[in-house]
Design a protein around this motif. Structure first.
Motif, PDB file in Angstrom:
ATOM      1  N   ARG A  24       0.824   5.829  -3.660  1.00 39.62           N
ATOM      2  CA  ARG A  24       0.288   6.761  -2.654  1.00 39.62           C
ATOM      3  C   ARG A  24       0.351   6.171  -1.248  1.00 39.62           C
ATOM      4  O   ARG A  24      -0.221   6.720  -0.315  1.00 39.62           O
ATOM      5  CB  ARG A  24      -1.156   7.126  -2.983  1.00 39.62           C
ATOM      6  CG  ARG A  24      -1.335   7.805  -4.319  1.00 39.62           C
ATOM      7  CD  ARG A  24      -2.778   8.197  -4.573  1.00 39.62           C
ATOM      8  NE  ARG A  24      -3.199   9.339  -3.766  1.00 39.62           N
ATOM      9  CZ  ARG A  24      -4.098   9.289  -2.789  1.00 39.62           C
ATOM     10  NH1 ARG A  24      -4.673   8.145  -2.456  1.00 39.62           N
ATOM     11  NH2 ARG A  24      -4.428  10.387  -2.126  1.00 39.62           N
ATOM     12  N   GLY A  25       1.051   5.035  -1.105  1.00 41.10           N
ATOM     13  CA  GLY A  25       1.269   4.493   0.231  1.00 41.10           C
ATOM     14  C   GLY A  25       0.292   3.414   0.660  1.00 41.10           C
ATOM     15  O   GLY A  25       0.356   2.952   1.812  1.00 41.10           O
ATOM     16  N   ARG A  26      -0.589   3.001  -0.213  1.00 43.21           N
ATOM     17  CA  ARG A  26      -1.511   1.904   0.110  1.00 43.21           C
ATOM     18  C   ARG A  26      -0.969   0.593  -0.443  1.00 43.21           C
ATOM     19  O   ARG A  26      -0.219   0.577  -1.420  1.00 43.21           O
ATOM     20  CB  ARG A  26      -2.901   2.157  -0.490  1.00 43.21           C
ATOM     21  CG  ARG A  26      -3.648   3.342   0.080  1.00 43.21           C
ATOM     22  CD  ARG A  26      -4.108   3.097   1.511  1.00 43.21           C
ATOM     23  NE  ARG A  26      -5.086   2.028   1.614  1.00 43.21           N
ATOM     24  CZ  ARG A  26      -6.409   2.218   1.667  1.00 43.21           C
ATOM     25  NH1 ARG A  26      -6.904   3.439   1.596  1.00 43.21           N
ATOM     26  NH2 ARG A  26      -7.228   1.193   1.805  1.00 43.21           N
ATOM     27  N   VAL A  27      -1.390  -0.522   0.160  1.00 44.96           N
ATOM     28  CA  VAL A  27      -1.078  -1.835  -0.400  1.00 44.96           C
ATOM     29  C   VAL A  27      -2.165  -2.159  -1.411  1.00 44.96           C
ATOM     30  O   VAL A  27      -3.316  -2.413  -1.054  1.00 44.96           O
ATOM     31  CB  VAL A  27      -1.034  -2.930   0.692  1.00 44.96           C
ATOM     32  CG1 VAL A  27      -0.754  -4.288   0.056  1.00 44.96           C
ATOM     33  CG2 VAL A  27       0.018  -2.590   1.738  1.00 44.96           C
ATOM     34  N   ALA A  28      -1.819  -2.107  -2.707  1.00 44.68           N
ATOM     35  CA  ALA A  28      -2.777  -2.365  -3.783  1.00 44.68           C
ATOM     36  C   ALA A  28      -2.217  -3.450  -4.683  1.00 44.68           C
ATOM     37  O   ALA A  28      -1.066  -3.362  -5.144  1.00 44.68           O
ATOM     38  CB  ALA A  28      -3.055  -1.087  -4.579  1.00 44.68           C
ATOM     39  N   LEU A  29      -3.016  -4.471  -4.947  1.00 43.58           N
ATOM     40  CA  LEU A  29      -2.566  -5.632  -5.713  1.00 43.58           C
ATOM     41  C   LEU A  29      -3.455  -5.839  -6.925  1.00 43.58           C
ATOM     42  O   LEU A  29      -4.677  -5.721  -6.826  1.00 43.58           O
ATOM     43  CB  LEU A  29      -2.612  -6.898  -4.840  1.00 43.58           C
ATOM     44  CG  LEU A  29      -1.851  -6.838  -3.520  1.00 43.58           C
ATOM     45  CD1 LEU A  29      -2.134  -8.096  -2.699  1.00 43.58           C
ATOM     46  CD2 LEU A  29      -0.355  -6.691  -3.771  1.00 43.58           C
ATOM     47  N   ASN A  62      -1.851 -13.019  -4.534  1.00 43.28           N
ATOM     48  CA  ASN A  62      -2.516 -11.736  -4.293  1.00 43.28           C
ATOM     49  C   ASN A  62      -3.856 -11.929  -3.604  1.00 43.28           C
ATOM     50  O   ASN A  62      -4.227 -11.162  -2.707  1.00 43.28           O
ATOM     51  CB  ASN A  62      -2.703 -10.996  -5.617  1.00 43.28           C
ATOM     52  CG  ASN A  62      -1.400 -10.407  -6.132  1.00 43.28           C
ATOM     53  OD1 ASN A  62      -0.357 -10.501  -5.483  1.00 43.28           O
ATOM     54  ND2 ASN A  62      -1.438  -9.795  -7.309  1.00 43.28           N
ATOM     55  N   GLN A  63      -4.599 -12.948  -4.027  1.00 48.72           N
ATOM     56  CA  GLN A  63      -5.884 -13.207  -3.385  1.00 48.72           C
ATOM     57  C   GLN A  63      -5.690 -13.599  -1.927  1.00 48.72           C
ATOM     58  O   GLN A  63      -6.444 -13.141  -1.050  1.00 48.72           O
ATOM     59  CB  GLN A  63      -6.628 -14.318  -4.126  1.00 48.72           C
ATOM     60  CG  GLN A  63      -7.962 -14.688  -3.479  1.00 48.72           C
ATOM     61  CD  GLN A  63      -8.812 -15.576  -4.363  1.00 48.72           C
ATOM     62  OE1 GLN A  63      -9.240 -15.170  -5.428  1.00 48.72           O
ATOM     63  NE2 GLN A  63      -9.051 -16.795  -3.918  1.00 48.72           N
ATOM     64  N   ASP A  64      -4.699 -14.438  -1.651  1.00 51.21           N
ATOM     65  CA  ASP A  64      -4.455 -14.850  -0.261  1.00 51.21           C
ATOM     66  C   ASP A  64      -4.079 -13.656   0.607  1.00 51.21           C
ATOM     67  O   ASP A  64      -4.511 -13.556   1.771  1.00 51.21           O
ATOM     68  CB  ASP A  64      -3.356 -15.910  -0.200  1.00 51.21           C
ATOM     69  CG  ASP A  64      -3.840 -17.275  -0.676  1.00 51.21           C
ATOM     70  OD1 ASP A  64      -5.070 -17.477  -0.726  1.00 51.21           O
ATOM     71  OD2 ASP A  64      -2.997 -18.134  -1.001  1.00 51.21           O
ATOM     72  N   ARG A  65      -3.286 -12.723   0.071  1.00 50.57           N
ATOM     73  CA  ARG A  65      -2.931 -11.527   0.846  1.00 50.57           C
ATOM     74  C   ARG A  65      -4.179 -10.696   1.131  1.00 50.57           C
ATOM     75  O   ARG A  65      -4.353 -10.184   2.233  1.00 50.57           O
ATOM     76  CB  ARG A  65      -1.898 -10.691   0.096  1.00 50.57           C
ATOM     77  CG  ARG A  65      -0.496 -11.254   0.126  1.00 50.57           C
ATOM     78  CD  ARG A  65       0.515 -10.216  -0.347  1.00 50.57           C
ATOM     79  NE  ARG A  65       0.592  -9.071   0.563  1.00 50.57           N
ATOM     80  CZ  ARG A  65       1.307  -7.987   0.311  1.00 50.57           C
ATOM     81  NH1 ARG A  65       1.993  -7.880  -0.829  1.00 50.57           N
ATOM     82  NH2 ARG A  65       1.332  -6.981   1.188  1.00 50.57           N
ATOM     83  N   PHE A  66      -5.025 -10.553   0.133  1.00 53.88           N
ATOM     84  CA  PHE A  66      -6.252  -9.782   0.316  1.00 53.88           C
ATOM     85  C   PHE A  66      -7.136 -10.413   1.392  1.00 53.88           C
ATOM     86  O   PHE A  66      -7.742  -9.709   2.210  1.00 53.88           O
ATOM     87  CB  PHE A  66      -7.014  -9.705  -1.006  1.00 53.88           C
ATOM     88  CG  PHE A  66      -8.333  -8.977  -0.920  1.00 53.88           C
ATOM     89  CD1 PHE A  66      -8.370  -7.598  -0.787  1.00 53.88           C
ATOM     90  CD2 PHE A  66      -9.531  -9.671  -0.960  1.00 53.88           C
ATOM     91  CE1 PHE A  66      -9.579  -6.920  -0.702  1.00 53.88           C
ATOM     92  CE2 PHE A  66     -10.743  -9.004  -0.881  1.00 53.88           C
ATOM     93  CZ  PHE A  66     -10.770  -7.630  -0.752  1.00 53.88           C
ATOM     94  N   LEU A  67      -7.205 -11.736   1.408  1.00 50.36           N
ATOM     95  CA  LEU A  67      -8.073 -12.426   2.358  1.00 50.36           C
ATOM     96  C   LEU A  67      -7.500 -12.445   3.771  1.00 50.36           C
ATOM     97  O   LEU A  67      -8.250 -12.441   4.743  1.00 50.36           O
ATOM     98  CB  LEU A  67      -8.330 -13.861   1.898  1.00 50.36           C
ATOM     99  CG  LEU A  67      -9.172 -14.030   0.616  1.00 50.36           C
ATOM    100  CD1 LEU A  67      -9.214 -15.478   0.192  1.00 50.36           C
ATOM    101  CD2 LEU A  67     -10.583 -13.494   0.826  1.00 50.36           C
ATOM    102  N   THR A  68      -6.177 -12.475   3.897  1.00 44.58           N
ATOM    103  CA  THR A  68      -5.579 -12.669   5.222  1.00 44.58           C
ATOM    104  C   THR A  68      -5.076 -11.384   5.867  1.00 44.58           C
ATOM    105  O   THR A  68      -4.977 -11.311   7.090  1.00 44.58           O
ATOM    106  CB  THR A  68      -4.409 -13.672   5.143  1.00 44.58           C
ATOM    107  OG1 THR A  68      -3.451 -13.200   4.182  1.00 44.58           O
ATOM    108  CG2 THR A  68      -4.908 -15.044   4.716  1.00 44.58           C
ATOM    109  N   GLU A  69      -4.754 -10.369   5.059  1.00 47.41           N
ATOM    110  CA  GLU A  69      -4.228  -9.127   5.621  1.00 47.41           C
ATOM    111  C   GLU A  69      -5.308  -8.047   5.647  1.00 47.41           C
ATOM    112  O   GLU A  69      -6.237  -8.064   4.848  1.00 47.41           O
ATOM    113  CB  GLU A  69      -3.035  -8.633   4.790  1.00 47.41           C
ATOM    114  CG  GLU A  69      -1.858  -9.581   4.791  1.00 47.41           C
ATOM    115  CD  GLU A  69      -0.702  -9.054   3.946  1.00 47.41           C
ATOM    116  OE1 GLU A  69      -0.688  -7.830   3.654  1.00 47.41           O
ATOM    117  OE2 GLU A  69       0.175  -9.857   3.579  1.00 47.41           O
ATOM    118  N   GLU A  70      -5.150  -7.107   6.556  1.00 47.63           N
ATOM    119  CA  GLU A  70      -6.078  -5.980   6.616  1.00 47.63           C
ATOM    120  C   GLU A  70      -5.548  -4.815   5.781  1.00 47.63           C
ATOM    121  O   GLU A  70      -4.344  -4.635   5.626  1.00 47.63           O
ATOM    122  CB  GLU A  70      -6.263  -5.528   8.067  1.00 47.63           C
ATOM    123  CG  GLU A  70      -7.004  -6.555   8.917  1.00 47.63           C
ATOM    124  CD  GLU A  70      -7.474  -5.964  10.232  1.00 47.63           C
ATOM    125  OE1 GLU A  70      -7.787  -4.763  10.248  1.00 47.63           O
ATOM    126  OE2 GLU A  70      -7.532  -6.701  11.217  1.00 47.63           O
ATOM    127  N   GLY A  71      -6.471  -4.036   5.242  1.00 49.74           N
ATOM    128  CA  GLY A  71      -6.092  -2.814   4.554  1.00 49.74           C
ATOM    129  C   GLY A  71      -5.600  -2.997   3.134  1.00 49.74           C
ATOM    130  O   GLY A  71      -5.084  -2.048   2.539  1.00 49.74           O
TER     131      GLY A  71
END
Length: 626
Positions: free
Chosen positions: A270-275, A289-298
């Motif tokens: 649906r166009g979201r970044v979901a990990l 995946n955890q590092d992306r969640f912590l460092t990126e927005e949205g």
């Protein structure tokens, strides 16, 4: 049995006679950039400075880390922080170093150069905070090595892991009770966001030998909007919430690994970044995946309960439970990961009958002792009571932890009340059955008595001869279960968690029985109205364009340093800058969370962005005479 001799010579601490709360407050301002303590912090810090052993139960986001960091800095002594997760250690050490604090971690992921620097600071007596896992700490070589450096304090984070009654018991934590034998002159403190009365008592008994100052700073997180709903079309219900938080970070908890993978794929489509994140994944994939969640927005993290403990990302704007959590404590801890910056955040729990069945099976099939299984079932009952309540969710949630509150106005029940009936007579029938059976029986036996069922147990205890036998025959079993859970949530009944799960009159029970108080109940069909779509807004006075630029600068610096963005500055700090619009270092220093260390490192960089648009009104211009 005698006390075992501690490693090294006894430490005779004199610091508490000279270090005052004012000194800790000065460090709070100069190092961390905060004007004063948050509610509850000052009493805990004062007790630690006075040499007391402390158990502190503080809601997520209340600043418990500062409670053990400040005494170490104010007294210029070594505090060993016991933490269960490498990611948490890494982030806290990074944040402390950016504030100019001598901190280090020793774990399997610590680079060799960092470990060598930490050992050097230890030898030189300059290290103030050492983060270590319980497994690493309790190795004899580690204990002997630490004894040479004479730590003044041990702070045990996520202390509910010590107790078998805690929702996340970890056997390795049990050995921490030996610390007082190895270091008889060091002070112990324990910190957690989730511990009910039974768990608190167990922690104090096991870790402190029954003697500790216990502080319960309150469990309320008023910035969290609480929503709980029967699962009808889970995907659509989750999507509706995600749409309300477009571009925001959040967590979706699922019950199984397969569902985590499937839900992450669906949300991504649906166009979201979901990990995804679960224990069955390769460790490298989990870390990425955890590092992306912590460092990126949205980013939306779709995870099992393997994810979350120790995650200190402050700008998580929503937490969704796609399935029923395991306990009230687990639920409280998991929703507590949202809104740690104090700004508004939304939570949603979906549940169905299948969830209840699976949770019962998970308890029964576990290898935990029968006594613990029994308590786990009662805690699940308490969670179901929270789901069933017709009243304020926050009142029911805080009431579980023994904390009263008024209707909150920020939960689904307050925002869109359900239809109820006067359930006083139903409650009186239930209370009468509880009292006449001796307050010794659980829900199923009481329902059998109320419905007039001649079960073996009813006949054995001659409960078929009671005047209450059959007085509730017109209500089916499923609805009686719902009513009893609602009465528990309303504190008309209570579950004896420490006993055998018997139902007893709650604090309102006798008043309801005598007719002095009434009680409202809802039927099975209640609570099925559409969840209200209410967006969470950022305060209007914040310049959104400027805030976006500040966030981009923060992200660029974080990527260069290899740390989460919030380690540089929390969202609240950036929002304060975008509101105040400081134009020099002095006024920038007055913004929330801008301490001396971060001001020196990043002040000029952020001022450059703040000064890019000269026509924005700013503090300095407003403060100057015309």
């Amino acid at each position: 049995m005698g006390r075992r001799r501690g490693y090294g010579r006894p430490v005779r601490l004199q610091e508490n006679h000279v270090t005052t709360l004012d000194a800790a407050r000065a460090v709070l301002n100069s190092t961390f950039g905060y004007d004063d303590f948050r509610p509850g912090q000052a009493d805990i810090v004062a007790a630690l400075l006075a040499g007391e052993n402390v158990l502190a139960v503080m809601p997520t986001g209340a600043g418990k880390s500062l409670c053990y960091q400040l005494p170490a800095l104010a007294c210029e002594s070594l505090t060993v922080v016991v933490s269960p997760l490498i990611a948490l250690m890494r982030d806290q050490v990074a944040a402390l170093r950016l504030n100019g604090v001598a901190a280090g971690a020793l774990n399997s992921a610590t680079p060799r150069a960092d470990a060598a620097a930490t050992h050097r600071l230890l030898r030189e007596g300059r290290l103030r905070l050492l983060y270590i896992s319980p497994e690493r700490l309790m190795v004899p070589d580690t204990l002997e090595g630490l004894a040479r450096h004479r730590p003044a304090r041990f702070a045990i984070d996520e202390a509910h892991c010590i107790s078998q009654w805690g929702h996340d018991f970890r056997p390795d934590y049990r050995r921490l009770a030996e610390l007082s034998e190895h270091f008889p002159d060091a002070m112990l403190s324990a910190f957690t966001a989730t511990a009910d009365a039974v768990t608190r008592q167990d922690i104090v008994a096991r870790l402190f030998g029954g003697q500790a100052s216990t502080f319960v700073a309150g469990f309320d997180r008023p910035n969290l909007r609480i929503g709980i709903a029967p699962r009808r079309s889970g995907a659509r219900q989750i999507d509706n919430l995600l749409d309300r938080h477009a571009g925001r970070s959040g967590i979706v908890y699922t019950l199984s690994r397969k569902e985590a993978e499937r839900t992450a794929e669906r949300i991504s489509s649906r166009g979201r970044v979901a990990l995804p994140y679960h224990a069955g994944m390769d460790q490298g994939d989990r870390d990425r995946n955890q590092d992306r969640f912590l460092t990126e927005e949205g980013v939306v993290m779709v995870a099992t309960i393997a994810f979350g403990m120790g995650i200190d990302k402050p700008d998580i704007r929503f937490v969704v439970h796609a399935n029923l959590p395991s306990t009230v404590e687990a639920y409280y801890q998991e929703i507590g990961r949202a809104g740690r910056d104090g700004e508004l955040a939304e939570t949603l729990m979906l549940y169905g009958m299948d969830d209840i069945r699976i949770r019962r099976l998970m308890i029964d099939d576990s290898d935990r002792p029968d006594e613990v299984k029994r308590v786990d079932h009662q805690r699940l009952n308490a969670l179901l009571g929270l789901c069933e309540t017709a009243g304020c969710r926050r009142q029911a949630l805080l009431g579980y932890f023994g904390e009263p509150c008024e209707p909150c106005g920020n939960c689904d029940r307050c925002l869109e009340p359900v239809e109820t009936v006067d359930g006083t007579v139903i409650a009186q029938k239930a209370l009468s059955a509880v009292l006449r059976t001796g307050e010794r029986f659980g829900a199923e036996h009481l329902i059998a008595v109320l419905r007039g069922e001649e079960t073996d147990k009813v006949l054995q205890h001659r409960h078929d001869r009671l005047v209450t036998f059959g007085v509730g025959a017109d209500i089916d079993k499923t609805l009686w279960r719902s009513y009893l859970r609602q009465l528990v949530a309303a504190d008309v009944l209570k579950i004896d968690i420490g006993g055998y799960g018997a139902l007893k009159p709650g604090s309102r029970g006798h008043a309801v029985l005598k007719g002095d108080e009434s009680v409202a109940l809802h039927g099975e069909a209640a609570g099925r109205r559409r969840e209200r779509s209410r967006a969470i807004e950022v305060p209007g006075e914040v310049d959104q364009t400027l805030l976006g630029r500040l966030k981009q600068l923060r992200l660029d610096i974080a990527r260069e340093k290899g740390v989460p963005a919030y380690v540089i500055f929390h969202d609240r700090s950036l929002m304060d800058m975008a509101s105040r619009k400081p134009r020099n270092l002095d006024t920038l220093a007055a913004c929330h969370g801008v301490g001396a260390g971060k001001l020196a490192r990043y002040g000029e960089l952020f001022l450059a962005v703040l000064n890019e648009t000269e026509d924005i009104p700013n503090q300095d211009a407003q403060a100057s005479p015309a």
